[in-house]
Motif scaffolding. Structure first.
Motif, PDB file in Angstrom:
ATOM      1  N   LEU A 187     -12.338  -3.196  -1.115  1.00  0.00           N
ATOM      2  CA  LEU A 187     -11.976  -3.036   0.393  1.00  0.00           C
ATOM      3  C   LEU A 187     -12.589  -1.661   0.988  1.00  0.00           C
ATOM      4  N   LYS A 206      -5.852  -4.245  10.250  1.00  0.00           N
ATOM      5  CA  LYS A 206      -6.262  -5.638   9.560  1.00  0.00           C
ATOM      6  C   LYS A 206      -6.578  -5.136   8.066  1.00  0.00           C
ATOM      7  N   ALA A 207      -7.385  -4.083   7.764  1.00  0.00           N
ATOM      8  CA  ALA A 207      -7.593  -3.860   6.391  1.00  0.00           C
ATOM      9  C   ALA A 207      -6.338  -3.766   5.520  1.00  0.00           C
ATOM     10  N   SER A 211      -3.134  -4.959   6.165  1.00  0.00           N
ATOM     11  CA  SER A 211      -2.647  -6.259   6.036  1.00  0.00           C
ATOM     12  C   SER A 211      -3.524  -7.093   5.081  1.00  0.00           C
ATOM     13  N   LYS A 212      -4.909  -7.006   4.903  1.00  0.00           N
ATOM     14  CA  LYS A 212      -5.343  -7.785   3.753  1.00  0.00           C
ATOM     15  C   LYS A 212      -5.292  -7.248   2.362  1.00  0.00           C
ATOM     16  N   ASP A 270      -1.625  -8.251   1.560  1.00  0.00           N
ATOM     17  CA  ASP A 270      -1.760  -9.405   0.936  1.00  0.00           C
ATOM     18  C   ASP A 270      -2.015  -9.786  -0.340  1.00  0.00           C
TER      19      ASP A 270
END
Length: 256
Positions: A77, A225-226, A228-229, A232
């Motif tokens: 990521l 967003k990164a 959050s990913k 997860d």
């Protein structure tokens, strides 16, 4: 005994027996015994009549780089973010009131960052530390404030506890932190929280001149967003009952 290892810093490369006695308050017999045991385990090495960190530390750093379960899911990521935004990406962790860089993905700007892997950051300076502070319980944060008041006075935070706590709560509510020229002159950091254990942060690092040309709200949205990913994936990892098999499958997908 392991407290001796904490005495090594960028400025303190070697320690003598007298250093250990004076810094940690051990008697000479205890200091000699601890130094001998650390040397026998190769965590320390002799340098004349003094001691420095030993080869076991180097080996352990290599093993961490290869086997850190968080890195198996976060490094791909981070690489994707770095390639897409042409910026540096830092993964930072907090332990015992310290913030250190765990991994650094380099972008195309060829930035020179003072704080690379393993170097301790100031606790109250820089977006990574600010974000990690915002993840801590109030009591622990208050203790760090009281124990590091000089650092607070040299930071962008207010030296007043109530005002500082309000600033920290604002970072917690926003979910991100931004710092400009706090760690390195001319660089901007944008960080979001990670649900690692111990608490961590994911940070985008830009040159100030480039950051002025891009949309700040867009950058904030990207890092949120990164993160959050990433969180997860971290949660999935923590909840998987067969963790070993999960790690092995993720390792097949992550480039070394």
């Amino acid at each position: 005994m392991l407290a001796i290892l904490d005495e090594f810093t960028v400025e303190t490369k070697i320690l003598t027996v007298d250093d250990v006695v004076n810094r940690l308050g051990y008697n000479r017999g205890t200091a000699y015994r601890y130094l001998r045991e650390l040397t026998n385990s190769s965590l320390l090495a002799h340098v004349g009549s003094a001691f420095t960190l030993g080869p076991k530390v180097v080996e352990m750093d290599y093993l961490i780089r290869q086997n850190d379960p968080y890195m198996d899911i976060l490094q791909p990521l981070m690489r994707q973010l770095s390639d897409g935004l042409d910026c540096d990406i830092l993964l930072c962790s907090n332990y015992q009131g310290r913030t250190v860089v765990s991994h650094h993905e380099r972008g195309q700007e060829h930035l020179y960052l003072s704080y690379s892997r393993g170097r301790r950051m100031p606790l109250f300076l820089g977006a990574p530390s600010k974000l990690i502070l915002a993840s801590l319980p109030k009591a622990k944060l208050r203790r760090l404030f009281e124990e590091n008041i000089e650092q607070v006075q040299n930071s962008a935070f207010s030296p007043d506890w109530e005002t500082l706590y309000a600033e920290i709560k604002m970072i917690r509510r926003n979910g991100y932190a931004i710092s400009k020229s706090e760690l390195d002159q001319g660089y901007v950091g944008v960080s979001a929280a990670l649900a690692t254990n111990p608490p961590g942060s994911l940070s985008l690092i830009f040159s100030a001149s480039r950051f002025e040309l891009i949309n700040e709200k867009l950058v904030v949205n990207i890092i949120l967003k990164a993160a959050s990913k990433a969180n997860d994936l971290i949660l999935q990892m923590k909840n998987d009952e067969n963790l070993v098999d999960w790690f092995n499958e993720i390792a097949k997908l992550a480039p070394r």
